[in-house]
Design a protein around this motif. Sequence first.
Motif, PDB file in Angstrom:
ATOM      1  N   GLY A 136      -5.387 -11.244  -9.699  1.00 46.82           N
ATOM      2  CA  GLY A 136      -4.705 -10.056 -10.215  1.00 46.82           C
ATOM      3  C   GLY A 136      -4.336 -10.148 -11.674  1.00 46.82           C
ATOM      4  N   ARG A 137      -4.970 -11.067 -12.410  1.00 50.04           N
ATOM      5  CA  ARG A 137      -4.606 -11.303 -13.807  1.00 50.04           C
ATOM      6  C   ARG A 137      -5.525 -10.599 -14.798  1.00 50.04           C
ATOM      7  NH1 ARG A 137      -1.018 -15.600 -14.336  1.00 50.04           N
ATOM      8  NH2 ARG A 137      -1.828 -16.443 -16.284  1.00 50.04           N
ATOM      9  N   GLN A 138      -6.555  -9.880 -14.290  1.00 48.45           N
ATOM     10  CA  GLN A 138      -7.492  -9.256 -15.220  1.00 48.45           C
ATOM     11  C   GLN A 138      -7.555  -7.742 -15.000  1.00 48.45           C
ATOM     12  OE1 GLN A 138      -8.201 -11.154 -17.597  1.00 48.45           O
ATOM     13  NE2 GLN A 138      -7.697 -13.112 -16.630  1.00 48.45           N
ATOM     14  N   LEU A 139      -8.391  -7.274 -14.078  1.00 46.80           N
ATOM     15  CA  LEU A 139      -8.515  -5.837 -13.842  1.00 46.80           C
ATOM     16  C   LEU A 139      -7.448  -5.393 -12.847  1.00 46.80           C
ATOM     17  CD1 LEU A 139      -9.995  -3.104 -14.080  1.00 46.80           C
ATOM     18  CD2 LEU A 139     -11.488  -3.886 -12.213  1.00 46.80           C
ATOM     19  N   ASP A 140      -6.438  -4.672 -13.333  1.00 46.97           N
ATOM     20  CA  ASP A 140      -5.437  -4.155 -12.415  1.00 46.97           C
ATOM     21  C   ASP A 140      -5.994  -2.909 -11.734  1.00 46.97           C
ATOM     22  OD1 ASP A 140      -2.985  -4.353 -11.155  1.00 46.97           O
ATOM     23  OD2 ASP A 140      -2.008  -2.957 -12.531  1.00 46.97           O
ATOM     24  N   GLY A 141      -5.858  -2.860 -10.417  1.00 47.85           N
ATOM     25  CA  GLY A 141      -6.472  -1.798  -9.641  1.00 47.85           C
ATOM     26  C   GLY A 141      -7.701  -2.265  -8.897  1.00 47.85           C
ATOM     27  N   ALA A 142      -8.123  -3.509  -9.121  1.00 45.58           N
ATOM     28  CA  ALA A 142      -9.245  -4.061  -8.370  1.00 45.58           C
ATOM     29  C   ALA A 142      -8.856  -4.234  -6.911  1.00 45.58           C
ATOM     30  CB  ALA A 142      -9.680  -5.398  -8.959  1.00 45.58           C
ATOM     31  N   GLN A 143      -9.839  -4.176  -6.046  1.00 44.01           N
ATOM     32  CA  GLN A 143      -9.640  -4.386  -4.620  1.00 44.01           C
ATOM     33  C   GLN A 143      -9.088  -5.789  -4.372  1.00 44.01           C
ATOM     34  OE1 GLN A 143     -13.283  -4.703  -2.181  1.00 44.01           O
ATOM     35  NE2 GLN A 143     -12.426  -3.104  -0.864  1.00 44.01           N
ATOM     36  N   SER A 144      -8.291  -5.934  -3.325  1.00 45.34           N
ATOM     37  CA  SER A 144      -7.799  -7.264  -2.972  1.00 45.34           C
ATOM     38  C   SER A 144      -8.985  -8.170  -2.612  1.00 45.34           C
ATOM     39  CB  SER A 144      -6.828  -7.195  -1.798  1.00 45.34           C
ATOM     40  OG  SER A 144      -7.517  -6.978  -0.579  1.00 45.34           O
ATOM     41  N   SER A 145      -8.799  -9.464  -2.847  1.00 43.79           N
ATOM     42  CA  SER A 145      -9.880 -10.405  -2.547  1.00 43.79           C
ATOM     43  C   SER A 145     -10.189 -10.442  -1.055  1.00 43.79           C
ATOM     44  CB  SER A 145      -9.507 -11.806  -3.041  1.00 43.79           C
ATOM     45  OG  SER A 145      -9.526 -11.868  -4.449  1.00 43.79           O
ATOM     46  N   LEU A 146      -9.179 -10.321  -0.207  1.00 42.73           N
ATOM     47  CA  LEU A 146      -9.422 -10.394   1.226  1.00 42.73           C
ATOM     48  C   LEU A 146     -10.244  -9.205   1.714  1.00 42.73           C
ATOM     49  CD1 LEU A 146      -8.728 -12.340   3.555  1.00 42.73           C
ATOM     50  CD2 LEU A 146      -6.886 -10.770   4.185  1.00 42.73           C
ATOM     51  N   GLU A 147      -9.970  -8.027   1.192  1.00 41.19           N
ATOM     52  CA  GLU A 147     -10.789  -6.863   1.536  1.00 41.19           C
ATOM     53  C   GLU A 147     -12.234  -7.061   1.071  1.00 41.19           C
ATOM     54  OE1 GLU A 147      -7.894  -3.035   1.333  1.00 41.19           O
ATOM     55  OE2 GLU A 147      -8.005  -4.234  -0.493  1.00 41.19           O
ATOM     56  N   SER A 148     -12.393  -7.606  -0.127  1.00 39.39           N
ATOM     57  CA  SER A 148     -13.746  -7.860  -0.634  1.00 39.39           C
ATOM     58  C   SER A 148     -14.460  -8.904   0.211  1.00 39.39           C
ATOM     59  CB  SER A 148     -13.678  -8.319  -2.089  1.00 39.39           C
ATOM     60  OG  SER A 148     -13.155  -7.313  -2.923  1.00 39.39           O
ATOM     61  N   LEU A 149     -13.737  -9.927   0.637  1.00 40.51           N
ATOM     62  CA  LEU A 149     -14.326 -10.944   1.504  1.00 40.51           C
ATOM     63  C   LEU A 149     -14.902 -10.311   2.766  1.00 40.51           C
ATOM     64  CD1 LEU A 149     -14.747 -13.926   2.491  1.00 40.51           C
ATOM     65  CD2 LEU A 149     -12.454 -13.718   3.516  1.00 40.51           C
ATOM     66  N   HIS A 150     -14.125  -9.460   3.396  1.00 36.04           N
ATOM     67  CA  HIS A 150     -14.578  -8.814   4.632  1.00 36.04           C
ATOM     68  C   HIS A 150     -15.846  -7.996   4.382  1.00 36.04           C
ATOM     69  CE1 HIS A 150     -14.490  -7.082   8.536  1.00 36.04           C
ATOM     70  NE2 HIS A 150     -14.127  -5.877   8.139  1.00 36.04           N
ATOM     71  N   ALA A 151     -15.875  -7.274   3.267  1.00 35.39           N
ATOM     72  CA  ALA A 151     -17.045  -6.452   2.939  1.00 35.39           C
ATOM     73  C   ALA A 151     -18.270  -7.320   2.657  1.00 35.39           C
ATOM     74  CB  ALA A 151     -16.738  -5.563   1.742  1.00 35.39           C
ATOM     75  N   LEU A 152     -18.096  -8.405   1.910  1.00 34.58           N
ATOM     76  CA  LEU A 152     -19.232  -9.272   1.576  1.00 34.58           C
ATOM     77  C   LEU A 152     -19.758  -9.988   2.811  1.00 34.58           C
ATOM     78  CD1 LEU A 152     -18.441  -8.567  -1.330  1.00 34.58           C
ATOM     79  CD2 LEU A 152     -18.756 -10.977  -1.915  1.00 34.58           C
ATOM     80  N   HIS A 153     -18.867 -10.409   3.679  1.00 37.93           N
ATOM     81  CA  HIS A 153     -19.307 -11.103   4.888  1.00 37.93           C
ATOM     82  C   HIS A 153     -20.108 -10.162   5.792  1.00 37.93           C
ATOM     83  CE1 HIS A 153     -19.424 -14.038   8.058  1.00 37.93           C
ATOM     84  NE2 HIS A 153     -18.788 -13.233   8.899  1.00 37.93           N
ATOM     85  N   ARG A 154     -19.669  -8.923   5.892  1.00 37.28           N
ATOM     86  CA  ARG A 154     -20.418  -7.946   6.692  1.00 37.28           C
ATOM     87  C   ARG A 154     -21.804  -7.701   6.087  1.00 37.28           C
ATOM     88  NH1 ARG A 154     -16.896  -2.677   7.587  1.00 37.28           N
ATOM     89  NH2 ARG A 154     -16.531  -3.061   5.363  1.00 37.28           N
TER      90      ARG A 154
END
Length: 390
Positions: A282-300
């Motif tokens: 959360g130190r760069q692009l504010d408003g980016a998706q949470s990492s856990l949500e992205s993990l779920h999407a990438l794993h699928r």
Amino acid sequence: MTLTLDNALSIADLRELARRTLPRFVFEFIDGGAEDEITLAANRSAFERVALVPRVLNDVSTPDLSTPLLGTRSSAPLLIAPMGSCTFARPGADLSIAKAAAARGIPYVQSTMSTTSLETIARHADGRLWFQLYTLKDRDFTRKLIDRVRGADFEALVVTVDLAVGGKRERDLRNGIAIPLKPRVSHVLDALRHPGWAMRYARNGSPQFENVRDLDPGDGAGLTIAHKVGKMLDAAFSFDDLARLRDQWGRRIVVKGVQHPADAARLASLGIDAIWVSNHGGRQLDGAQSSLESLHALHRALGAGVELIIDSGVRRGVDIVKAVALGAQAAAIARPALFGAAVGGDEGALRVIDILLDEAQRAMVLCGTPTVDAIRSGDVIAATRPRDQD
């Protein structure tokens, strides 16, 4: 009861100890995020929204956290994420964290912007060492840096790709954080209220970016650390450049800072050894998706054939279990490790890892999953996924 390192029970306790130990401007540099800190908060709340559904009547008498990671058995699905400027919090913090990771059999990832040289870490931390690389405009310097990393026998290269420009960290801007520090009256007054930190800082001097000491990005009044790094970054770095860098390196390679499934699929096609899902805490692009949500999407999108690592928001051992259940090979921590090192040096860094591993093992037993593979296959995540349905 007075809170101390010895009776700290959680990462939240260690964070509070760090808040009391460090001047406010140093603590906020570690603790803060970009702009309105929306993504910083989302990283944590995503974990809190995931529910576990325990299994029962399984033999969990000998729980085993060990798991393969980049082709080598690791004692747990946990590693230390790269952090720059650690010695700003406490001299020797980088080395304290690296030694703690080695003692517990998990990888330590050193940052390009570390304030301890990679050679020093390699000499004194006898464990699994990975090196995080920022790709720099001076590509000849980048090639030489990679040669140094290979010469120090680091196991893997972690190429960060989500930082084409430094984020706007408003806490740092307001606090006047820069390296070298340009002292303000407010800094001096704050430091005097934290004499332990002040004496260590006075004795050791301002930290330097030891791995890029020979690279001069220029300087300017009031530059924050993030902006100083941003002046060096190669915003033109592409997939083709990554393929050439992979060939130059010739060892295990991880790409860090990936959130979009299409990018992950392209990296998988390049033969990248692991993909590190991250929004940079959360130190760069504010408003980016949470990492856990992205993990779920990438794993699928990718399935089980690609190793995924996640960072950002891990504060409990149960978060490691949740991350594994959602497709991660391992989860990484940064701020928690630095909180511990800031408070107690070697002992504090080790305390952080021990708290998380104890909690993770307890959670896997209570979930009825005796092994990490059982977490992955045990169907212990509720139907409600990280993103709430509005």
